[in-house]
Design a protein around this motif. Structure first.
Motif, short mmCIF file in Angstrom:
data_model
loop_
_atom_site.label_atom_id
_atom_site.label_comp_id
_atom_site.label_asym_id
_atom_site.label_seq_id
_atom_site.Cartn_x
_atom_site.Cartn_y
_atom_site.Cartn_z
N ARG A 15 0.49 -0.38 -0.05
CA ARG A 15 -0.11 -0.07 0.25
C ARG A 15 1.11 1.52 0.02
O ARG A 15 1.66 1.38 0.97
N GLN A 16 0.36 2.33 -0.50
CA GLN A 16 0.61 3.35 -0.64
C GLN A 16 0.37 4.08 0.17
O GLN A 16 -1.02 4.62 0.48
N VAL A 75 -6.47 9.49 -8.82
CA VAL A 75 -6.27 7.96 -8.40
C VAL A 75 -7.35 7.38 -9.20
O VAL A 75 -7.77 8.31 -9.85
N HIS A 131 0.06 8.09 0.60
CA HIS A 131 0.12 8.89 -0.01
C HIS A 131 -1.21 8.90 -0.75
O HIS A 131 -2.92 9.74 -0.96
N VAL A 132 -1.79 7.51 -1.59
CA VAL A 132 -2.96 7.03 -1.96
C VAL A 132 -3.70 7.30 -1.06
O VAL A 132 -4.87 7.50 -1.20
N THR A 133 -3.98 6.22 -0.08
CA THR A 133 -5.01 6.01 0.85
C THR A 133 -5.11 7.33 1.34
O THR A 133 -6.15 7.84 1.86
N ASP A 176 -7.61 1.36 -7.46
CA ASP A 176 -6.18 1.32 -6.49
C ASP A 176 -7.36 2.31 -5.35
O ASP A 176 -7.03 1.84 -4.41
#
Length: 62
Positions: free
Chosen positions: A17-18, A52, A20-22, A56
């Protein structure tokens, strides 16, 4: 070395998991609900607001 192997063993398969995406997706959800209510929550709207891709988003729940 041993700690590194233990860390890898705990992680499940797939891409990590990233954060910054979360964060971007969660912020987008809060903003959309605050602005327009629950009816505004669509995959397209959240992805566009967060910057995103739609694939994602479900990865966050895994």
């Amino acid at each position: 070395m041993a700690e590194e192997q233990v860390g890898r063993a705990r992680r499940g398969p797939g891409r990590p998991r990233q954060e910054h995406v979360t964060r971007a997706v969660l912020d987008a959800v809060v903003d959309l609900v605050a602005e327009s209510g629950m009816a505004a929550l669509t995959m397209d709207a959240v992805a566009a607001r967060a910057g995103v891709s739609k694939p994602d988003i479900p990865r966050l729940a895994a």
